[in-house]
Design a protein around this motif. Sequence first.
Motif, mmCIF file in Angstrom:
data_model
loop_
_atom_site.group_PDB
_atom_site.id
_atom_site.type_symbol
_atom_site.label_atom_id
_atom_site.label_comp_id
_atom_site.label_asym_id
_atom_site.label_seq_id
_atom_site.Cartn_x
_atom_site.Cartn_y
_atom_site.Cartn_z
ATOM 1 N N ALA A 91 0.646 -1.173 0.025
ATOM 2 C CA ALA A 91 0.082 0.007 0.029
ATOM 3 C C ALA A 91 0.873 1.315 -0.035
ATOM 4 O O ALA A 91 1.053 1.792 0.871
ATOM 5 N N LEU A 92 1.317 1.536 -1.279
ATOM 6 C CA LEU A 92 2.200 2.797 -1.363
ATOM 7 C C LEU A 92 1.684 3.641 -2.320
ATOM 8 O O LEU A 92 1.426 3.239 -3.502
ATOM 9 N N ALA A 93 2.099 4.956 -2.494
ATOM 10 C CA ALA A 93 1.459 5.900 -3.420
ATOM 11 C C ALA A 93 2.657 5.738 -4.396
ATOM 12 O O ALA A 93 3.907 6.113 -4.427
ATOM 13 N N SER A 95 3.796 6.856 -7.263
ATOM 14 C CA SER A 95 4.412 8.206 -7.933
ATOM 15 C C SER A 95 5.137 9.102 -6.922
ATOM 16 O O SER A 95 5.776 9.975 -7.143
ATOM 17 N N GLN A 96 5.071 8.728 -5.565
ATOM 18 C CA GLN A 96 5.634 9.614 -4.681
ATOM 19 C C GLN A 96 6.981 8.952 -4.238
ATOM 20 O O GLN A 96 7.030 7.928 -4.166
ATOM 21 N N MET A 100 8.039 10.565 1.084
ATOM 22 C CA MET A 100 6.810 11.011 1.474
ATOM 23 C C MET A 100 5.994 9.978 1.568
ATOM 24 O O MET A 100 4.919 10.090 2.426
ATOM 25 N N LEU A 104 3.311 9.832 4.570
ATOM 26 C CA LEU A 104 2.146 10.144 3.924
ATOM 27 C C LEU A 104 1.066 9.984 5.248
ATOM 28 O O LEU A 104 0.939 9.306 5.944
ATOM 29 N N GLU A 107 2.821 14.102 7.541
ATOM 30 C CA GLU A 107 3.784 14.845 7.130
ATOM 31 C C GLU A 107 4.511 15.990 8.154
ATOM 32 O O GLU A 107 3.707 16.184 8.919
ATOM 33 N N ASN B 196 0.353 16.874 -1.112
ATOM 34 C CA ASN B 196 0.860 15.402 -0.723
ATOM 35 C C ASN B 196 -0.341 14.419 -0.792
ATOM 36 O O ASN B 196 -0.299 13.502 -1.273
ATOM 37 N N TRP B 197 -1.369 14.790 0.012
ATOM 38 C CA TRP B 197 -2.570 14.079 0.142
ATOM 39 C C TRP B 197 -3.304 13.933 -1.096
ATOM 40 O O TRP B 197 -3.869 12.845 -1.710
ATOM 41 N N PHE B 199 -1.698 13.933 -4.283
ATOM 42 C CA PHE B 199 -1.081 13.093 -5.234
ATOM 43 C C PHE B 199 -1.489 11.790 -4.625
ATOM 44 O O PHE B 199 -1.682 10.940 -5.488
ATOM 45 N N ALA B 200 -1.531 11.456 -3.523
ATOM 46 C CA ALA B 200 -1.607 10.276 -2.838
ATOM 47 C C ALA B 200 -3.091 9.587 -3.299
ATOM 48 O O ALA B 200 -3.433 8.545 -3.533
ATOM 49 N N GLY B 203 -3.310 8.916 -6.993
ATOM 50 C CA GLY B 203 -2.290 7.889 -7.257
ATOM 51 C C GLY B 203 -2.566 6.546 -6.840
ATOM 52 O O GLY B 203 -3.019 5.539 -7.447
ATOM 53 N N ASP B 204 -3.179 6.195 -5.345
ATOM 54 C CA ASP B 204 -3.680 5.117 -4.881
ATOM 55 C C ASP B 204 -4.358 5.249 -3.924
ATOM 56 O O ASP B 204 -4.060 5.469 -2.615
ATOM 57 N N ALA B 207 -4.214 2.820 -0.922
ATOM 58 C CA ALA B 207 -3.062 2.958 -0.052
ATOM 59 C C ALA B 207 -3.145 4.060 0.770
ATOM 60 O O ALA B 207 -2.771 4.139 2.051
ATOM 61 N N ALA B 208 -3.702 5.484 0.340
ATOM 62 C CA ALA B 208 -3.543 6.490 0.861
ATOM 63 C C ALA B 208 -4.578 6.429 2.291
ATOM 64 O O ALA B 208 -4.171 6.884 3.339
ATOM 65 N N GLY B 270 -2.583 11.503 -9.923
ATOM 66 C CA GLY B 270 -1.638 11.078 -9.233
ATOM 67 C C GLY B 270 -0.472 11.945 -9.770
ATOM 68 O O GLY B 270 0.576 11.490 -9.324
#
Lengths: 249, 327
Positions: A91-93, A95-96, A100, A104, A107, B196-197, B199-200, B203-204, B207-208, B270
């Motif tokens: 469970a990772l983003a 493109s980050q 980060m 996440l 921060e 950042n959130w 993007f997250a 992106g996924d 996961a976020a 993302g």
Amino acid sequence: MNTAPALSLRNIYKSFGGIVAVEDLSLDVKRGEIVALVGDNGAGKSTVVKIITGMYQPSSGEIRLAGEPVHFIDASQSQSKGVQVVYQDLALAESQPVYMNLFLGREKTKGWFGKLDRTGMIAETEELMRELNVRIPSPKSTIRKLSGGQRQAVAIARATHWATNLVLMDEPTAALGVTETSKAEDIISGLKARDLAILIVSHSLDQVFRLSDQICVLRRGKQIGVRQTKQTDKNEIVSMITGLHASSR
Amino acid sequence: MNFKKLLTRPEFGAFVAAVGIFVFFAAVAGEGFLSISGTINYLEVAAQVGILAVSVSLLMIAGEFDLSVGSMIGASGMIIALAVTQFDWPLWLAIIVAFLFSLVVGYVNGWLVIKTRLPSFIITLASMFLLRGLTIGFTLLITNVTRASGLGTYTEGDFLAPLFLGRPLGLPISIWWWIGLSLILGWMLFRTPFGNWVFAAGGDALAARNVGVPVARVKISLFMLTAASATLLAIIQVLDTGSADVLRGEQKELEAIASAVIGGCLLSGGYGSVYGAAIGALILGMVQEGIVFTRISTDWFRAVLGGMLLAAVLLNNYLRHRALRSR
């Protein structure tokens, strides 16, 4: 110092409609200890993990974290009590960058306007990766550029960093190759030294015997038994999982 | 910042394209395009798309679309015009009510997307038709015409109007809003946890959510932002022209999405940049006004826009792959 187990489950019972998923489960996980949860598909392992994180609520029974009874109604509540989960599906983003992902949702910021403290986060990530002996090109690499093993190492590092009580691992190495699995296992056994309680769900009995201190066996939602890993063997565990006696196999 | 890193920036392709297009029109259209009034002209056109595009790009990075912003422009414009001309409300109150209305619409859009888990494309397509239809229906019901004019006289002495009207330092107010919003939202995207959130979330989202990012709250607030920026644009237009029209803002949602895509946003979310979207809007403005100075009929604008969009997406794709491979 709190001597109560980091996680204590007492008579946990969970049913979905008429279907009983978990029946009368009682289990303690102490700090510095790895307990493995094993069982066939549908034995209720994932349900147990979801009950502990708060994604499901038990129909009856009691959950205590460090001695304190808890009633989570969602996963964010268990997180705030120091429970972290490592999932199979990384469970990772993507493109980050690594740092980060590590931070996440939590921060580090500086200044009045809540500006991201990138330098601080990068430094902390580097330190953590060194402590856990995780090898990645750089804290600034994006997740997409990492191998499966490196990604799972980042996920484990993140869980470790934020957990104060308990790390749950749901098939943490199922998506990894042989060498990557052994690296991840090294990291996982290294976590014992950080005084965290670890509950790991795994299909691989070899892995369970390499990592765990205790093994809890479930079959169709029922708790068949808990064994000290050093005082049991694969035959016994297999017969507990399948319900067949080792001699008759 | 080294060159490779520059290449991987999402707005790099748009920046190159903007320079190229500027040089092209400077050479072909010459003095008219380069003159101060010509520059202000295309900047103003760019600003009107840009005000939308910068917030739309944030929403796209968070993985969602808002097709209703164009209809929101028409609706907000009419709310203000009708409140002021038909019901004698003070202008400032009409402006505040229009903003509140847009926040509610944005909230409902976002809430429906989160709760139903349907694609935001469908939900906001529905609200696009709904808002436009309601705007036309109510306006005709109340006034019997589809236009309201004569708002110019109401701006005098109104304490909120100066924020949306006039030409501070010689530049139309819309340009200032465009630049200001780009800087603020860009800062938010790249420098704050909220960014950042975003993007997250795109992106996924799973996961976020698993690590505790309030994905629903992030997305809903961005739907509210896009709706509010549509209202901002509507107010600027209404006060500038002194009139409102039920059809105003049609296809603006697509121009905003086009700007965001030219600026490097991925449709899958993302990835992207607020600054890229602002540059994308600049490109749209330069092309739309540049054509006028070349004495080519503006009838060709859409054809050029379509071709450019395709070229931009291909260029961005190519640059991204190349940059990632060359590591």
